[in-house]
Design a protein around this motif. Structure first.
Motif, PDB file in Angstrom:
ATOM      1  N   ILE A 289       0.846  -1.200   0.000  1.00  0.00           N
ATOM      2  CA  ILE A 289       0.000   0.000   0.000  1.00  0.00           C
ATOM      3  C   ILE A 289       0.881   1.250   0.000  1.00  0.00           C
ATOM      4  CG2 ILE A 289      -1.692   1.312   1.334  1.00  0.00           C
ATOM      5  CD1 ILE A 289      -2.821  -1.386   2.298  1.00  0.00           C
ATOM      6  N   ASP A 290       1.957   1.245   0.793  1.00  0.00           N
ATOM      7  CA  ASP A 290       2.888   2.380   0.767  1.00  0.00           C
ATOM      8  C   ASP A 290       3.458   2.564  -0.636  1.00  0.00           C
ATOM      9  OD1 ASP A 290       2.460   2.759   3.447  1.00  0.00           O
ATOM     10  OD2 ASP A 290       4.314   1.766   4.094  1.00  0.00           O
ATOM     11  N   HIS A 291       3.764   1.459  -1.276  1.00  0.00           N
ATOM     12  CA  HIS A 291       4.299   1.530  -2.629  1.00  0.00           C
ATOM     13  C   HIS A 291       3.250   2.065  -3.601  1.00  0.00           C
ATOM     14  CE1 HIS A 291       6.506   0.599  -6.196  1.00  0.00           C
ATOM     15  NE2 HIS A 291       5.635  -0.311  -6.594  1.00  0.00           N
ATOM     16  N   ILE A 292       1.990   1.650  -3.431  1.00  0.00           N
ATOM     17  CA  ILE A 292       0.915   2.174  -4.276  1.00  0.00           C
ATOM     18  C   ILE A 292       0.823   3.689  -4.127  1.00  0.00           C
ATOM     19  CG2 ILE A 292      -1.597   2.240  -4.558  1.00  0.00           C
ATOM     20  CD1 ILE A 292      -1.619  -0.773  -3.970  1.00  0.00           C
ATOM     21  N   ALA A 293       0.949   4.180  -2.897  1.00  0.00           N
ATOM     22  CA  ALA A 293       0.892   5.625  -2.676  1.00  0.00           C
ATOM     23  C   ALA A 293       2.011   6.343  -3.428  1.00  0.00           C
ATOM     24  CB  ALA A 293       0.980   5.935  -1.177  1.00  0.00           C
TER      25      ALA A 293
ATOM     26  N   VAL B   2      -5.998   9.407 -12.539  1.00  0.00           N
ATOM     27  CA  VAL B   2      -5.115   8.506 -11.814  1.00  0.00           C
ATOM     28  C   VAL B   2      -5.873   7.929 -10.621  1.00  0.00           C
ATOM     29  CG1 VAL B   2      -2.984   8.317 -10.477  1.00  0.00           C
ATOM     30  CG2 VAL B   2      -3.066   9.788 -12.507  1.00  0.00           C
ATOM     31  N   PRO B   3      -5.932   6.610 -10.483  1.00  0.00           N
ATOM     32  CA  PRO B   3      -6.608   6.029  -9.307  1.00  0.00           C
ATOM     33  C   PRO B   3      -5.963   6.530  -8.019  1.00  0.00           C
ATOM     34  CG  PRO B   3      -6.043   4.333 -10.929  1.00  0.00           C
ATOM     35  CD  PRO B   3      -5.359   5.577 -11.366  1.00  0.00           C
ATOM     36  N   GLN B   4      -6.784   6.890  -7.047  1.00  0.00           N
ATOM     37  CA  GLN B   4      -6.299   7.343  -5.738  1.00  0.00           C
ATOM     38  C   GLN B   4      -6.890   6.411  -4.680  1.00  0.00           C
ATOM     39  OE1 GLN B   4      -4.128   9.895  -5.287  1.00  0.00           O
ATOM     40  NE2 GLN B   4      -4.028  10.279  -7.498  1.00  0.00           N
ATOM     41  N   ARG B   5      -6.239   5.278  -4.495  1.00  0.00           N
ATOM     42  CA  ARG B   5      -6.803   4.254  -3.638  1.00  0.00           C
ATOM     43  C   ARG B   5      -5.996   3.984  -2.381  1.00  0.00           C
ATOM     44  NH1 ARG B   5     -10.534   2.058  -2.510  1.00  0.00           N
ATOM     45  NH2 ARG B   5     -10.080  -0.160  -2.867  1.00  0.00           N
ATOM     46  N   ALA B   6      -4.789   4.554  -2.273  1.00  0.00           N
ATOM     47  CA  ALA B   6      -3.901   4.211  -1.163  1.00  0.00           C
ATOM     48  C   ALA B   6      -4.527   4.549   0.192  1.00  0.00           C
ATOM     49  CB  ALA B   6      -2.556   4.910  -1.321  1.00  0.00           C
ATOM     50  N   ALA B   7      -5.148   5.733   0.304  1.00  0.00           N
ATOM     51  CA  ALA B   7      -5.715   6.146   1.593  1.00  0.00           C
ATOM     52  C   ALA B   7      -6.818   5.187   2.036  1.00  0.00           C
ATOM     53  CB  ALA B   7      -6.246   7.571   1.489  1.00  0.00           C
TER      54      ALA B   7
ATOM     55  N   GLY C 277      -6.898 -12.927   2.397  1.00  0.00           N
ATOM     56  CA  GLY C 277      -6.609 -13.335   1.022  1.00  0.00           C
ATOM     57  C   GLY C 277      -7.308 -12.456  -0.001  1.00  0.00           C
ATOM     58  N   ALA C 278      -8.581 -12.136   0.267  1.00  0.00           N
ATOM     59  CA  ALA C 278      -9.328 -11.269  -0.646  1.00  0.00           C
ATOM     60  C   ALA C 278      -8.713  -9.874  -0.689  1.00  0.00           C
ATOM     61  CB  ALA C 278     -10.796 -11.192  -0.205  1.00  0.00           C
ATOM     62  N   PHE C 279      -8.257  -9.379   0.491  1.00  0.00           N
ATOM     63  CA  PHE C 279      -7.670  -8.045   0.547  1.00  0.00           C
ATOM     64  C   PHE C 279      -6.329  -8.016  -0.199  1.00  0.00           C
ATOM     65  CE2 PHE C 279      -5.431  -4.588   3.001  1.00  0.00           C
ATOM     66  CZ  PHE C 279      -6.181  -3.557   2.452  1.00  0.00           C
ATOM     67  N   GLU C 280      -5.537  -9.078  -0.071  1.00  0.00           N
ATOM     68  CA  GLU C 280      -4.266  -9.155  -0.803  1.00  0.00           C
ATOM     69  C   GLU C 280      -4.514  -9.086  -2.309  1.00  0.00           C
ATOM     70  OE1 GLU C 280      -1.365 -11.866   2.032  1.00  0.00           O
ATOM     71  OE2 GLU C 280      -2.967 -12.849   0.908  1.00  0.00           O
ATOM     72  N   SER C 281      -5.566  -9.769  -2.774  1.00  0.00           N
ATOM     73  CA  SER C 281      -5.888  -9.736  -4.201  1.00  0.00           C
ATOM     74  C   SER C 281      -6.291  -8.338  -4.637  1.00  0.00           C
ATOM     75  CB  SER C 281      -7.016 -10.722  -4.515  1.00  0.00           C
ATOM     76  OG  SER C 281      -6.619 -12.047  -4.228  1.00  0.00           O
ATOM     77  N   THR C 282      -7.060  -7.655  -3.777  1.00  0.00           N
ATOM     78  CA  THR C 282      -7.476  -6.287  -4.089  1.00  0.00           C
ATOM     79  C   THR C 282      -6.267  -5.365  -4.202  1.00  0.00           C
ATOM     80  OG1 THR C 282      -9.599  -6.590  -2.973  1.00  0.00           O
ATOM     81  CG2 THR C 282      -8.830  -4.324  -3.272  1.00  0.00           C
ATOM     82  N   VAL C 283      -5.344  -5.475  -3.249  1.00  0.00           N
ATOM     83  CA  VAL C 283      -4.158  -4.622  -3.262  1.00  0.00           C
ATOM     84  C   VAL C 283      -3.315  -4.899  -4.501  1.00  0.00           C
ATOM     85  CG1 VAL C 283      -1.990  -4.118  -2.062  1.00  0.00           C
ATOM     86  CG2 VAL C 283      -4.122  -4.315  -0.765  1.00  0.00           C
ATOM     87  N   GLU C 284      -3.169  -6.185  -4.846  1.00  0.00           N
ATOM     88  CA  GLU C 284      -2.376  -6.518  -6.029  1.00  0.00           C
ATOM     89  C   GLU C 284      -3.026  -5.967  -7.286  1.00  0.00           C
ATOM     90  OE1 GLU C 284      -1.156 -10.626  -8.232  1.00  0.00           O
ATOM     91  OE2 GLU C 284      -0.629 -10.432  -6.108  1.00  0.00           O
ATOM     92  N   SER C 285      -4.339  -6.025  -7.374  1.00  0.00           N
ATOM     93  CA  SER C 285      -5.042  -5.482  -8.539  1.00  0.00           C
ATOM     94  C   SER C 285      -4.838  -3.978  -8.643  1.00  0.00           C
ATOM     95  CB  SER C 285      -6.541  -5.799  -8.455  1.00  0.00           C
ATOM     96  OG  SER C 285      -6.764  -7.194  -8.484  1.00  0.00           O
ATOM     97  N   GLU C 286      -4.884  -3.272  -7.510  1.00  0.00           N
ATOM     98  CA  GLU C 286      -4.668  -1.823  -7.521  1.00  0.00           C
ATOM     99  C   GLU C 286      -3.239  -1.487  -7.959  1.00  0.00           C
ATOM    100  OE1 GLU C 286      -6.910   0.355  -7.320  1.00  0.00           O
ATOM    101  OE2 GLU C 286      -8.554  -0.920  -6.647  1.00  0.00           O
TER     102      GLU C 286
END
Length: 626
Positions: free
Chosen positions: A476-480, A499-504, A529-538
């Motif tokens: 998530i830090d990296h996504i930010a 630009v997607p703004q999803r980190a926050a 597991g579902a949250f990990e998939s969401t983060v990877e997709s973002e």
């Protein structure tokens, strides 16, 4: 031989115009070949009849053979001979067996094969076309197979599983192109086969195997064909002198890791500090030994010695057989049964020094890169190329492509902490690991933040749940950080893409997950597991936005260079002509240096200026003299 199940050439794959049938002057089929250029054909050395041995006792190629492009309507057979210095017969351990022919009459070079360096990964679907001796099938038969893994002498070959037992290669297939079913690029050449027809086992249980030589191994034996091969080399690390000092303990560790020996980890992060020349040389040598193309200091095929002068005889070997002993039988090729080469094992200790440890298996490193200064997009492009993947269209992203594909590669990345964005590259390495890659990440600074992240990623001893939560936090830090990068890059090109703004929001979701009422329970693990998939997709989504922006920025920079090139051409003309075109130049220049840049409008402006310059300089489109 199962010929009733074979299917002659059909229109679906008839476009492979590089397919060559090699015959004797009397019309007997010898095997197959691959057209590389107007006057060059690649084949197996054992396809070419040999003449009398030279005075050193080595076999030499015989006279002419006939070569015919069976995929080109109306093509007639032309004579061909083995090119000077391009004859590598089968060695005592079955390595080699490649030859390059020179045609007496050049053919249309547009029919040449698209040879490409691709890692021969397991499960890849391929096809090949050979020329059995059966009269009805001499125009070609297509067989299908899947790649299995390294095999044969020193791991030079790749085993292929025929799709059906009837599709095991047979006489007439040696030298045939092995073509990737997805990309239609030539990955290798048929060399041998095994089937246990003489076995007492039931027919349904007998082995039916085929073998190919990958293109990179052919280049190793015949460097002359390198100019016909596309794709980046698998080894991008610097070479080292043959006698360079090396760290033997480190060399043994590398050989075990490259071989995926028991107890080794999927991801390793190590440090080779600046100035540690011996460790750096040890790594480069180990990678070269594991590479299919670079010979490093591994045992090489014996060079072909020139014939001795008439009347001079070679010295007798120390262990010569007694007089009258018959010569050993030639190893049967794909027309006869033979023992199946066992899957490649690391060979015995290096003969030079008994405590050097085992050699790395040939082909055990698929890609080795110095990533200093490299971006994630650049590294992703090299990985995708090694897999034979190409992003589709202008909107294609190598990062996104790899996020949806299996990545069964072993990758060495040197200088990770000197990459353009080290943390981003470590995160990308984590994505590759999740897709099946084995990674050796090499750092130069033991205090770098990216090394700390890589060590956490590779550490199997940490509590698994805590490690997964920490990894999600780091992503998530990296996504930010990447969102900020995406904002800066997309702002340069119009229309400005959102630009997607999803980190926050992801940080809030992670906080809620840490407060889960059933930490460690089944419901928690499912939510994690579902949250990990969401983060990877973002993460993939933001990388695709950045990749597209970088492509558009590169196009803008290309247009800037084109504009200045035409301006320089105009500067050689009269002042009056320069003044006439100056407004068009200023318009294009202003559009290209404005932020955001209207790319389509700027491209039209550059073309208007270029057209004006062509008019004034009386040059046709392209700048060639009329």
């Amino acid at each position: 031989m199962g010929e009733e199940t074979e299917v002659p050439v059909n229109t679906e794959v008839r476009g492979e115009t590089w397919r060559v049938r090699i015959s004797t002057s009397g019309g007997d089929v010898l095997g197959a070949g691959i057209l590389l250029a107007a006057d060059a054909v690649l084949t197996c050395a054992h396809v070419i009849p040999t003449g009398p041995d030279d005075l050193t006792g080595h076999a030499v190629p015989g006279g002419e053979v006939l070569v015919e492009l069976v995929g080109v309507p109306g093509a007639r057979p032309v004579p061909a001979r083995v090119a000077d210095g391009c004859w590598v017969p089968e060695l005592a351990d079955s390595r080699g067996d490649v030859a390059l022919l020179t045609l007496a009459e050049p053919q249309d070079a547009r029919h040449a094969a698209p040879l490409h360096r691709v890692a021969p990964t397991r499960g890849r679907s391929v096809w090949m076309c050979g020329f059995p001796s059966t009269r009805e099938l001499q125009d070609g038969v297509w067989f299908r197979a899947t790649l299995a893994g390294p095999s044969g002498p020193r791991g030079e070959w790749v085993q292929m599983f025929p799709l059906t037992p009837e599709e095991t290669v047979r006489p007439g297939f040696s030298g045939a192109a092995v073509t990737d079913a997805e990309t239609h690029r030539v990955l290798g050449m048929v060399v041998s086969r095994y089937d246990d027809r003489s076995s007492a086992a039931p027919a349904s249980s007998r082995l039916h195997l085929s073998y190919m030589i990958p293109i990179e191994t052919v280049v190793r034996h015949l460097p002359a064909i390198d100019r016909y091969v596309s794709g980046g080399r698998g080894n991008g690390l610097p070479s080292v002198p043959r006698g360079a000092a090396r760290d033997r303990e480190f060399a043994r560790w590398l050989a075990r890791w490259f071989a995926a020996a028991e107890g080794t980890r999927q991801v390793e992060a190590i440090v080779i500090k600046k100035g540690e020349a011996v460790r750096a040389a040890t790594l480069s040598r180990a990678v070269a030994l594991a590479d299919r193309e670079l010979p490093a200091d591994a045992p090489l095929p014996a060079p072909r010695r020139a014939p001795l002068p008439v009347g001079i005889h070679p010295p007798s070997p120390t262990h010569a057989p007694p007089p009258g002993t018959p010569p050993p039988a030639a190893a049967p090729r794909n027309g006869a049964a033979r023992r199946p080469p066992s899957p490649y094992e690391p060979p015995s200790p290096v003969p030079e020094e008994p405590d050097d440890g085992p050699l790395p298996p040939v082909g055990s490193v698929d890609l080795a890169l110095d990533v200093s200064g490299e971006t994630v997009a650049g590294v992703a492009g090299r990985v995708a190329d090694r897999l034979g993947l190409s992003p589709a269209g202008d909107d294609g992203s190598a990062v996104g492509l790899l996020g949806a594909a299996a990545v069964p590669l072993t990758i060495v990345a040197e200088g990770v902490d000197y990459a353009a964005d080290p943390l981003a590259l470590v995160e990308f390495a984590d994505l590759l690991a999740a897709r099946g890659a084995r990674l050796l990440l090499v750092f130069r600074n033991p205090e770098s933040q990216s090394l700390e992240l890589a060590l956490r990623m590779a550490d199997p001893g940490k509590d698994e749940t805590a490690a997964r939560l920490d990894r999600v936090r780091d992503r998530i830090d990296h996504i930010a950080r990447r969102e900020r990068t995406a904002h800066d890059r997309t702002a340069l090109i119009a229309p400005v893409r959102p630009v997607p703004q999803r980190a926050a929001a992801l940080r809030l979701d992670l906080t809620a997950l840490r407060r889960h009422p059933e930490p460690g329970g089944a419901r928690f693990l499912a939510d994690l597991g579902a949250f990990e998939s969401t983060v990877e997709s973002e993460l993939l989504r933001i990388e695709e936005v950045i990749g597209l922006a970088e492509t558009q920025i590169a196009r803008r920079n290309e247009l800037r260079g084109r504009l200045e090139a035409f301006f320089a051409l105009l500067a050689a003309r009269s002042l009056e002509e320069e003044r006439a075109a100056a407004p068009l130049y200023r318009t294009a220049h202003n559009l290209l240096h404005r932020a955001p840049c209207e790319l389509a409008e700027a491209e039209r402006a550059v073309e208007r200026f270029a057209e004006a310059v062509r008019h004034h300089t009386h040059r046709p489109r392209g700048g060639d003299a009329s």
